[in-house]
Design a protein around this motif. Structure first.
Motif, PDB file in Angstrom:
ATOM      1  N   GLY A  46       0.852  -1.208   0.000  1.00  0.00           N
ATOM      2  CA  GLY A  46       0.000   0.000   0.000  1.00  0.00           C
ATOM      3  C   GLY A  46       0.873   1.238   0.000  1.00  0.00           C
ATOM      4  O   GLY A  46       1.548   1.541  -0.988  1.00  0.00           O
ATOM      5  N   ILE A  47       0.933   1.911   1.138  1.00  0.00           N
ATOM      6  CA  ILE A  47       1.618   3.230   1.197  1.00  0.00           C
ATOM      7  C   ILE A  47       3.104   3.092   0.879  1.00  0.00           C
ATOM      8  O   ILE A  47       3.606   3.773  -0.009  1.00  0.00           O
ATOM      9  CB  ILE A  47       1.422   3.881   2.592  1.00  0.00           C
ATOM     10  CG1 ILE A  47      -0.075   3.911   2.945  1.00  0.00           C
ATOM     11  CG2 ILE A  47       2.005   5.266   2.636  1.00  0.00           C
ATOM     12  CD1 ILE A  47      -0.343   3.557   4.391  1.00  0.00           C
ATOM     13  N   PRO A  48       3.855   2.183   1.560  1.00  0.00           N
ATOM     14  CA  PRO A  48       5.307   2.150   1.267  1.00  0.00           C
ATOM     15  C   PRO A  48       5.592   1.975  -0.224  1.00  0.00           C
ATOM     16  O   PRO A  48       6.453   2.630  -0.787  1.00  0.00           O
ATOM     17  CB  PRO A  48       5.798   0.938   2.067  1.00  0.00           C
ATOM     18  CG  PRO A  48       4.785   0.694   3.105  1.00  0.00           C
ATOM     19  CD  PRO A  48       3.482   1.170   2.553  1.00  0.00           C
ATOM     20  N   LEU A  49       4.806   1.120  -0.884  1.00  0.00           N
ATOM     21  CA  LEU A  49       5.062   0.907  -2.325  1.00  0.00           C
ATOM     22  C   LEU A  49       4.831   2.203  -3.083  1.00  0.00           C
ATOM     23  O   LEU A  49       5.627   2.607  -3.940  1.00  0.00           O
ATOM     24  CB  LEU A  49       4.117  -0.188  -2.852  1.00  0.00           C
ATOM     25  CG  LEU A  49       4.407  -0.657  -4.293  1.00  0.00           C
ATOM     26  CD1 LEU A  49       5.762  -1.352  -4.347  1.00  0.00           C
ATOM     27  CD2 LEU A  49       3.322  -1.606  -4.784  1.00  0.00           C
ATOM     28  N   LEU A  50       3.757   2.907  -2.671  1.00  0.00           N
ATOM     29  CA  LEU A  50       3.459   4.178  -3.336  1.00  0.00           C
ATOM     30  C   LEU A  50       4.635   5.137  -3.145  1.00  0.00           C
ATOM     31  O   LEU A  50       5.136   5.736  -4.107  1.00  0.00           O
ATOM     32  CB  LEU A  50       2.179   4.775  -2.716  1.00  0.00           C
ATOM     33  CG  LEU A  50       1.591   5.968  -3.457  1.00  0.00           C
ATOM     34  CD1 LEU A  50       1.032   5.503  -4.797  1.00  0.00           C
ATOM     35  CD2 LEU A  50       0.502   6.657  -2.626  1.00  0.00           C
ATOM     36  N   LEU A  51       5.117   5.188  -1.897  1.00  0.00           N
ATOM     37  CA  LEU A  51       6.243   6.098  -1.614  1.00  0.00           C
ATOM     38  C   LEU A  51       7.444   5.727  -2.478  1.00  0.00           C
ATOM     39  O   LEU A  51       8.062   6.581  -3.129  1.00  0.00           O
ATOM     40  CB  LEU A  51       6.616   5.998  -0.120  1.00  0.00           C
ATOM     41  CG  LEU A  51       5.646   6.661   0.871  1.00  0.00           C
ATOM     42  CD1 LEU A  51       6.108   6.418   2.310  1.00  0.00           C
ATOM     43  CD2 LEU A  51       5.576   8.165   0.596  1.00  0.00           C
ATOM     44  N   ALA A  52       7.727   4.453  -2.525  1.00  0.00           N
ATOM     45  CA  ALA A  52       8.913   4.009  -3.297  1.00  0.00           C
ATOM     46  C   ALA A  52       8.744   4.428  -4.762  1.00  0.00           C
ATOM     47  O   ALA A  52       9.668   4.965  -5.379  1.00  0.00           O
ATOM     48  CB  ALA A  52       9.053   2.492  -3.198  1.00  0.00           C
ATOM     49  N   ILE A  53       7.545   4.231  -5.295  1.00  0.00           N
ATOM     50  CA  ILE A  53       7.339   4.594  -6.716  1.00  0.00           C
ATOM     51  C   ILE A  53       7.520   6.094  -6.892  1.00  0.00           C
ATOM     52  O   ILE A  53       8.179   6.566  -7.831  1.00  0.00           O
ATOM     53  CB  ILE A  53       5.941   4.114  -7.175  1.00  0.00           C
ATOM     54  CG1 ILE A  53       5.911   2.580  -7.216  1.00  0.00           C
ATOM     55  CG2 ILE A  53       5.582   4.693  -8.534  1.00  0.00           C
ATOM     56  CD1 ILE A  53       4.539   1.987  -7.438  1.00  0.00           C
ATOM     57  N   LEU A  54       6.972   6.849  -5.928  1.00  0.00           N
ATOM     58  CA  LEU A  54       7.161   8.322  -6.023  1.00  0.00           C
ATOM     59  C   LEU A  54       8.651   8.650  -6.027  1.00  0.00           C
ATOM     60  O   LEU A  54       9.119   9.471  -6.837  1.00  0.00           O
ATOM     61  CB  LEU A  54       6.469   8.994  -4.824  1.00  0.00           C
ATOM     62  CG  LEU A  54       4.938   9.100  -4.912  1.00  0.00           C
ATOM     63  CD1 LEU A  54       4.385   9.763  -3.637  1.00  0.00           C
ATOM     64  CD2 LEU A  54       4.549   9.920  -6.141  1.00  0.00           C
ATOM     65  N   GLY A  55       9.420   7.948  -5.155  1.00  0.00           N
ATOM     66  CA  GLY A  55      10.865   8.205  -5.100  1.00  0.00           C
ATOM     67  C   GLY A  55      11.484   7.999  -6.469  1.00  0.00           C
ATOM     68  O   GLY A  55      12.241   8.850  -6.975  1.00  0.00           O
ATOM     69  N   ILE A  56      11.114   6.900  -7.112  1.00  0.00           N
ATOM     70  CA  ILE A  56      11.712   6.604  -8.433  1.00  0.00           C
ATOM     71  C   ILE A  56      11.291   7.685  -9.427  1.00  0.00           C
ATOM     72  O   ILE A  56      12.104   8.203 -10.209  1.00  0.00           O
ATOM     73  CB  ILE A  56      11.285   5.199  -8.895  1.00  0.00           C
ATOM     74  CG1 ILE A  56      11.922   4.127  -7.982  1.00  0.00           C
ATOM     75  CG2 ILE A  56      11.666   4.967 -10.340  1.00  0.00           C
ATOM     76  CD1 ILE A  56      11.582   2.699  -8.329  1.00  0.00           C
TER      77      ILE A  56
END
Lengths: 171, 117, 486, 603, 295
Positions: free
Chosen positions: E278-288
């Protein structure tokens, strides 16, 4: 050896086998009021990992079978603490047909704490007493179990069918 | 080629009747007869093709041929064999129909439903 | 040089001598057909040398071509004649292994061979109609000779459609005769330009229906599945290998040599595609293996007609070689399939897929034979079918009909679907073991071996097919050699 | 002529093995001699570059058989694996036909490697899938005929697509040879490429085309799956190389998006197959999905289309051949002893089959790509290549796929070897010699190539250098790419050093005695001897809830839908032949009327 | 000389790790308003465990489990540059080598626990590996932008590139750093994600059958694990220039993790995996995405 005794005394991992009413005394000793953790005593989940077995109340035959099994699963050196009068002489269940009158007959006990459910202060005091005994190397009740293993087994067999209930692995 | 309307009309009529019988008939022999009518219609058509107005039968004899124009013999020869073949067909067809009657117990083509889909 | 006319005369004589021999002793008639086909084969083989360029003319009753009936044999018809005799010989040996009460069966068989070789060799149109009729009537008889409900029904249906078809064929011949005045194929081909267009068109439609029934084109092939399924296994082999191949020869001769591949061919092109697709799709849903094989052979016939029409559109020698290769592969492969199916089900004539479960495992030899047949028809590499399929696709590619190629491959996938379903069922589970005689197995083994040997070393077959196709292609050579510069 | 002789040797041994079918010993010896002879002959006699012309002149197609370095690379893998398969298969009770079919499938595979033109390529490709189909048909298990059917249907689908692609190519370039088509105009070359690629995508079981693979791998004979998954799938990889480099060399310039799609399909296959893998309860099905997932990496390698990504793909193909066949071999050995593939029924076999345990242990370490083994270098190169192509989402997808490798490999080793020994497996012995020999032989390259990958990278680099600009510096032991540098033996040495260190710590302190199996902490509750302690089945059951609905989607549904459409058409076609002769007659007359009406205009 | 230096280095890190564990227990105690054990308590525990006489094993693999675990984590340590100096001189740690070696530890313990045929242990291992499916991918996607930004895959070069304060990874890529923190919580197996060792549910998970010296080895493994995992995060996102800064960094990160651990309840395994996607994956994608925009 001395270093081991010192470290054993400082970090006693307790097998929280709550039998009988003494179990209620354990939470206050563990939590912030009396905090037994400062003496390095923390409750452990399995007998394999623990050194200290607390028998906190009367023992019926049924629980004795489990207690003996847990005791044998603990690695040596192991210590036993008997809580309350029920473990000393059967306490108020002295005339009950299935309560164990003397805990000593079945497993060796290091320290008895009398009182019909001793208060946390008494428990902490018992712990400190045990610490000194270990540090001085006197608390070796577990050796008695190994030396006169047959005597203990005979006593146990009077109460329950040891043959069926004991673990058969090469000692 | 100028055999006139009657011959062609009747031949074609025969052929259409033959096919109609074959398609609507329920009894096996009726269907066979339909096919036979169709064959005869066809033969009639072939012969009528060969007709030349006023021609006589194409027969050679020892007397010199007194009539000049002779009807075209070849279609007639062909029709001869066609009729023989029609007979052979009918013979085989009837033989089969006899066997079917014996085996199926009925001549109604609607009952012949062993081989479907 | 023994004149091929003897082939027809001899078969006719032997066919009608069977009842006499029958009077002599019961066991004699079964030996007549193999003897007849063997002699025919010998005659034809001796004649191979004489068929030089174009067609070899054999006159009857001494008169020059346009008048009397004559035989016109070129490499193409010789190849088919030999094919017919070879398969006839193999089938007649197969019949030796079965005792038959009714000696008339052998007469019908010989008449069938007579009709077939007659069509292949004749140069005269009406003569081809006569032989076609002999062929059809004898095959009605053969199909109905099964004497059980299915055979009789199949025979009757075949008879009804066949009769109408051949009479329309006759009508076509007459129309052509009226416009050209002759019945000789070569002569008509020569006079073709002079015939008015509408007559040519009408006669080609009539021929289309007449031959279409014989060659199982789409709307006209309704009789084929019932006849194949109804007939006994050996008869359906004969149907698929000999009779339909003669139909192809006739179609090739009429539409390519006489009509020069102009008129009816584009109708045939679309008809053939629909035949192939409808037949394969119908086969997909079949629970009865025999009917499935029937549909598949109808489909293969559609393919053959497709190749002929492709030749007519943008023809070259290679396309015709493919046609011959496909014909050979289908004759041998399908024949093997029908025969092995017969013995796989132990002649109990119930061909349900469930009953066949594990039959291949129970009698391995038959399983191997059936599998070879199927794999060759599908076009798997080790077998001869591979070369015919590859050359089929190459010839279509050469006529750059790419969408047709894609469509064909798709339908091949469907074909593979139901064939693989049969093979998989055959080799799984426990089936019943049947005892089979030595002769049938040896006949089938011959079929299978030819498929595998030619599969691995296809050169000789290519050479034969190539020069047979060459002779079919040169229409003018055929005409001039027959009419002798008339 | 050498190649022709090689194919002859293999073909003859196949036939001999069939003829000598009943006499087991003689048949085994003959087939052994044939296989070893083939291998030796191949290694010593065949050199790259020689074109062994076996030109069967049929119309314009000639059967020229060429030889490239790549085909030697794959040839050695094939023949080596075949030898291992053969030695292990002597323990199973197979009949002569089984050996004949396996030899002929090898023949087909080798033929494909040597094919110079597309038609002979198709010829051998078809032979290979035909004979492996026949073997899968002979496989054990009751569903083997279903999976054999699917196998033949899918490979035929691939083969016919290939055929269509070939003929499109021949139509436009008028040559059947495997020549470059990138100069063609329009996007016809795109279609040709996709069509030519389909059979190889089917063979390496990429996602939409993988439906046949689990069935075929599980249901064919255990030892043959070693060759099927290890060897024959390499033909798919060989096909990728041919299609992407020989047939269409300018693909990176003309259709870069196609390569990216191909890479993403590979990555999705790797991760989805990995997820399916750890959901399976049948050892061979689990390994089948794991094999599909590993082949997904190879597809990613080709999709990225840079120099050392292709080197990584080929290296991973070799790695896959080594550790995947090792796993299949061990499972075959376990099946030989315990007669079951079901993970629920196995357990605690480490006590009885230690060698297989070690084989499987290092096999799963290699499958999950942990450094000292062969799995790691190729994965490392692949990651570097993708990052260099600055496609970060692809690299995370591939990394996710490699995590699933940990899950299903632990499930495999746990459910088979660890845990409580079932009563019926009390007295089983170690897997017989055939399997043991295979395991040991496969363990050697697992470590040797793991620690110094230079041995294999040199020939691969020599192959790929011809097509793509090399930017990978390597020597025997370590590799440097523009991004990073790894010294493989260093990792190996440190791990062994540390292992000895912690082993010493373990030895110094106290003695420990072995406890009986039932002396287990079960909250001091009493358990007797055959109390089922083994938690084999539904190992990641709870993950089903985590994934939820998406797990139930499958390509099977789409396939069944189009099957229904085709059978509906079949119904219509069948309806035409309704059985009543009069109707047939009516058809003819109707047809005649229509034709006359249509032609009426011209009459 | 390097071998002695090698052992000293390992000993130092293990002791520091144990001290970290002591601090952790102290901090949690103080949060729970009690004094808590002395900081060196874990060292005493380990000494006690190694002193135990009769310990039980269930087979060769069972006893080798902890050995492999410790080997794995120790070799990861050696490949991880602590600050700017690495023990293995000529070889600078590579991200992928470290990530794959990180798995050897849990794999070894998993094999050992599996051998003990105790259902608790096997359930625990199933949970640990499934959880890995969650946090490992987030951690990788979180660290990817930093490596990509500095165009290298080796941690050592990343440290050197980060240099002075404004160039820290955490400052340039705050979103990825956040995602990495989430992942770290799971990787360390601390409270919200303590599903594998959950003492109440599955009796301390894999260690259920381990006693005495095996448990000692596992404690060492846990200690070194803390340093390695937090160290990895610190190296990538803070680039400590020397070893002191390195240990301060690890302590701070560890402190944050402990705070979260002290107060959080425990996830169920499928909730945990779902949470990670959920959120962590979203954050990681935003980082990329940030890296892409940034470049």
């Amino acid at each position: 050896m001395k270093l081991f005794n010192f470290s054993q005394s400082r970090s006693l991992w307790m097998m929280h086998f709550c039998t009988g009413c003494g179990a209620m005394e354990m939470p206050p000793t563990m939590t912030s009021r009396f905090d037994m953790e400062r003496f390095g005593i923390i409750p452990m989940a399995t007998p394999r990992q623990s050194d200290l077995l607390l028998i906190t109340g009367y023992l019926t035959i049924k629980t004795l079978k489990r207690v003996v099994r847990a005791y044998e699963q603990m690695p040596t050196p192991r210590y036993v603490l008997g809580f309350g009068s029920c473990t000393i002489n059967g306490g108020m269940y002295w005339d009950s047909y299935n309560v164990i009158k003397k805990l000593e007959l079945y497993i060796p006990v290091d320290i008895y704490i009398n009182g019909c459910m001793p208060r946390p202060e008494a428990i902490i005091d018992a712990f400190l007493k045990l610490r000194e005994m270990i540090a001085k190397g006197e608390a070796n009740a577990w050796k008695k179990y190994i030396e006169n293993y047959e005597w203990y087994k005979k006593n146990q067999s009077e109460v329950f069918d040891v043959e069926k209930w004991s673990i058969k692995n090469e000692k | 080629m100028d055999a006139g309307l009657i011959f062609y009309g009747s031949a074609i009529f025969l052929m259409v009747m033959g096919v109609f019988i074959a398609i609507t008939g329920r009894h096996l022999i009726k269907i066979l007869l339909g096919i036979d009518v169709f064959d005869t219609g066809l033969n009639l058509l072939i012969v009528s093709f060969g007709y030349i107005n006023g021609g006589t039968a194409p027969i050679f004899s020892k007397y010199p041929n007194i009539f000049k124009n002779v009807v075209d013999p070849v279609p007639q020869a062909l029709v001869l064999t066609a009729i023989v073949i029609g007979v052979a067909e009918m013979a085989m067809g009837l033989a089969i129909v006899m066997q079917i009657k014996e085996k199926f117990g009925t001549c109604n083509i609607a009952k012949l439903k062993e081989l479907k889909w | 040089m023994v004149s091929p006319i003897l082939v027809i005369a001899l078969t006719l004589f032997l066919a009608f001598s069977i009842p006499l021999l029958h009077m002599l002793s019961k066991k004699l008639p079964p030996f007549v057909p193999p003897l007849a086909t063997l002699i025919n084969l010998w005659i034809l083989i001796t004649n191979i040398k004489h068929v030089g360029e174009g067609a070899m003319l054999i006159t009857t009753a001494g008169l020059k071509p346009p008048i009397a009936i004559n035989l016109a044999i070129d490499k193409f018809s010789l190849l088919f004649a030999i094919l017919i005799q070879v398969i006839g010989f193999l089938l007649s040996i197969y019949y030796l292994s079965q005792e038959r009460k009714d000696m008339r069966f052998y007469m019908l068989f010989l008449l069938n061979i007579l009709g077939a070789s007659g069509i292949v060799m004749t140069g005269d149109l009406f003569n081809s109609f006569v032989f076609l009729e002999i062929l059809e009537i004898s095959s009605f008889g053969l199909v109905a000779s099964g004497k059980d409900k299915k055979a009789l029904e199949g025979g009757f249906k075949y008879m009804m459609i066949g009769a109408i078809g051949s009479s329309l064929y006759l009508l076509g011949i007459i129309v052509l005769y009226l416009s050209t005045g002759t019945l000789n194929m070569a002569h008509i081909a020569k006079l073709m330009p002079s015939i008015p267009d509408s007559v040519k068109l009408f006669s080609s439609i009539l021929f289309l229906i007449g031959i279409g029934v014989e060659v199982e084109l789409f709307p006209l092939n309704a009789w084929a599945p019932d006849a194949y399924q109804g007939a006994m296994d050996e008869i359906s082999t004969q149907l698929s290998s000999i009779i339909s191949k003669t139909g192809i020869y006739l179609a090739a001769r009429i539409f390519l040599t006489i009509y020069g591949g102009l008129y009816a061919t584009n109708i045939i092109f679309y008809l053939a595609i629909t035949t192939f697709i409808v037949a394969e799709l119908a086969a997909l849903m079949q629970k009865n293996v025999k009917r499935m094989l029937a549909y598949s052979s109808v489909g293969q016939m559609g393919l053959l007609m497709l190749i002929l029409s492709v030749f007519a559109k943008r023809g070259d020698v290679f396309v015709l070689t493919t046609a011959i290769l496909l014909a050979l592969n289908h004759a041998f492969g399908k024949g093997l399939l029908f025969l092995s199916l017969g013995s796989l089900t132990g002649n109990t004539r119930n061909y349900d897929i469930e009953d066949l479960k594990g039959a291949g495992r129970a009698n391995p030899v038959l399983g191997f034979l059936f599998a070879t047949g199927v794999l060759s028809i599908i076009g798997m590499p080790i077998f001869f079918g591979f070369w015919s399929k590859i050359s089929l696709l190459i010839s279509i590619m050469k006529a750059n009909l790419m969408y047709l190629l894609a469509l064909l491959l798709l339908v091949f996938l469907v074909e593979l679907y139901y064939y693989a379903n049969v093979i998989v069922n055959l080799f799984k589970g426990e089936g019943k073991k049947y005892r089979i005689g030595v002769i049938p197995v040896s006949v089938m083994l011959l079929f299978a071996l030819s498929l595998i040997v030619f599969g691995l070393w296809p050169h000789p077959v290519f050479k034969i097919a190539q020069n047979a196709a060459a002779s079919l292609m040169e229409r003018s050579m055929y005409i001039s050699s027959i009419l002798g510069g008339m | 002529m050498a190649m022709f002789l090689l194919l002859l040797i293999i073909g003859l041994t196949g036939l001999l093995a069939f003829i000598l079918g009943p006499i087991k010993v003689l048949r085994n010896i003959i087939s052994l001699i044939g296989a070893i002879g083939g291998l030796l002959y191949f290694v010593f006699k065949i050199r790259p570059g020689q074109a062994y012309a076996l030109n069967i002149k049929i119309y314009n197609v000639h059967f020229g058989t060429g030889m490239s370095a790549l085909s030697i690379f794959f040839g050695i893998i094939l023949l080596g694996l075949f030898l291992i398969f053969l030695i292990a298969s002597f323990h199973e009770d197979n009949d002569g036909a089984y050996y004949m079919f396996s030899f002929f499938s090898l023949l087909g595979a080798l033929g494909v490697l040597f094919a110079k033109d597309l038609i002979s390529f198709f010829f051998f490709f078809e032979t290979m899938s035909l004979f492996s189909f026949l073997i899968v048909l002979k496989g054990n298990g009751e569903t083997s005929h279903r999976s054999a059917f699917k196998y033949v249907m899918w490979s035929a689908f691939g083969a016919y697509a290939f055929l269509l692609g070939t003929f499109l190519k021949v139509n436009y370039t008028h040559s059947v040879m495997i020549t470059d088509i990138s100069y063609l105009g329009g996007n016809i070359k795109l279609w040709i490429l996709i069509l030519l690629l389909t059979p190889f995508m089917v063979k390496t079981a990429l996602m939409p085309f993988h439906l046949w693979a689990p069935g075929a791998y599980t249901d064919s004979k255990d030892t043959y799956t070693v060759f099927l998954s290890g060897g024959l799938s390499k033909i798919g990889v060989f096909g990728y190389f041919i299609a992407l480099f020989n047939v269409f060399s300018q693909i990176a310039v003309l259709y870069p998006w196609l390569l990216k799609v191909f890479a993403y399909i590979g990555a999705i296959t790797a991760s989805l197959a990995g997820i399916y893998a750890f959901m399976q309860d049948d050892a061979k099905k689990l390994l089948a999905y794991s094999s599909i997932s590993q082949l997904g990496y190879v597809a990613v390698g080709f999709g990225v289309y840079s120099h050392f990504s292709v080197v990584a793909a080929l290296f991973h193909a070799l790695g896959h051949a080594v550790f995947e066949s090792l796993l299949f071999l061990v499972v075959a050995g376990v099946y030989y002893r315990t007669k079951t593939h079901d993970l629920r029924k196995m357990g605690g076999l480490i006590k009885k089959m230690p060698l297989s345990f070690i084989g499987l242990l290092f096999g799963i370490i290699a499958t999950s790509g942990i450094p000292p083994t062969i799995g790691f270098p190729s994965k490392w190169l692949l990651y570097e290549a993708i990052i260099l192509k600055n496609d970060l989402f692809l690299v995370s997808l591939v990394f996710f796929a490699s995590i699933t490798a940990f899950l299903y490999s632990y499930k495999l080793i746990h459910s088979i070897f660890l845990g409580k020994l079932h009563k019926e497996h009390e007295h089983i012995k170690e897997a017989p010699f055939g399997y043991g020999f295979g395991i040991v032989v496969l363990l050697i390259p697992l470590f040797v190539l793991g620690t110094n990958p230079g041995i294999v990278v040199k020939p691969i680099d020599y192959i790929v250098r011809f097509y793509l600009k090399p930017d990978l510096a390597y020597n025997l032991t370590n590799m440097t790419t523009p991004l990073g540098h790894v010294n493989f033996p260093a990792i190996g040495i440190t791990m062994t050093l540390l292992f000895t260190l912690s082993f010493i710590i373990y030895l110094i302190f106290g003695k420990s005695y072995r406890a009986a199996q039932e002396d287990n902490y079960t909250a001091t509750e009493w358990i007797d001897k055959d109390f089922g302690l083994h938690y084999g089945g539904e190992f990641y059951g709870f993950m089903r809830k985590a994934f939820g609905k998406p797990l139930t989607w499958s390509f099977e549904k789409i396939l069944n839908a189009c099957l229904k459409v085709v059978s509906f058409l079949g119904e219509i076609a069948r309806g035409f032949y309704m059985g009543d002769a009069r109707v047939y007659l009516f058809y003819i007359i109707l047809f005649f009327a229509i034709i006359v009406y249509i032609m009426g205009g011209k009459l | 000389m390097s071998i002695l230096y090698f052992f000293l280095y390992l000993l130092l890190v293990t002791v520091i790790g144990l001290l970290y564990m002591g601090v952790a227990r102290k901090v949690t105690a103080h949060i729970q308003n009690r004094y808590g054990p002395p900081i060196y308590q874990p060292i005493l525990d380990v000494l006690k465990l190694f002193g135990k006489r009769h310990t039980v094993t269930h087979g060769v693999m069972h006893s080798l489990g902890p050995v492999i675990a410790y080997t794995g984590i120790a070799s990861t340590l050696l490949f991880l540059p602590l600050g700017n100096h690495t023990p293995l001189l000529h070889f600078k740690g590579d991200l992928f080598v470290v990530l794959y070696l990180l798995v050897v530890g849990p794999l070894g313990m998993a094999l050992g626990a599996g051998e003990s045929s105790n259902p608790n242990a096997t359930i625990a291992m199933a949970r640990a590996l499934s959880l890995m499916l969650g946090y490992e991918i987030i951690f990788f996607m979180a660290t990817l932008p930093v490596f990509y930004h500095y165009h290298t895959a080796s941690i050592y070069k990343v440290i050197q590139a980060q240099g002075v304060f404004p160039h820290w990874g955490a400052i340039i890529f705050p979103i990825s750093f956040l995602a990495a923190l989430f992942a770290l919580q799971g990787m360390m197996g601390e409270k919200p994600f303590e599903i594998a060792i959950a003492p109440h549910e599955i009796a301390s998970g894999p260690m259920v059958e381990y006693g005495g010296k095996y448990l000692g080895l596992l404690q060492l493994w846990h200690a070194v694990g803390i340093i390695v995992e937090t160290g990895l995060l610190v190296d990538i996102f803070f680039g400590p220039q020397n070893i002191i800064w390195f240990f301060i960094g690890t302590f701070i990160v560890f402190y944050v993790v402990i705070l979260v651990n002290a107060v959080m309840p425990r996830f169920r395994i499928e909730q945990a995996v779902r949470f990670y996607w959920g959120i962590p994956l979203l954050l990681a994608i935003l980082g990329i995405l940030q890296v892409y925009i940034w470049r």
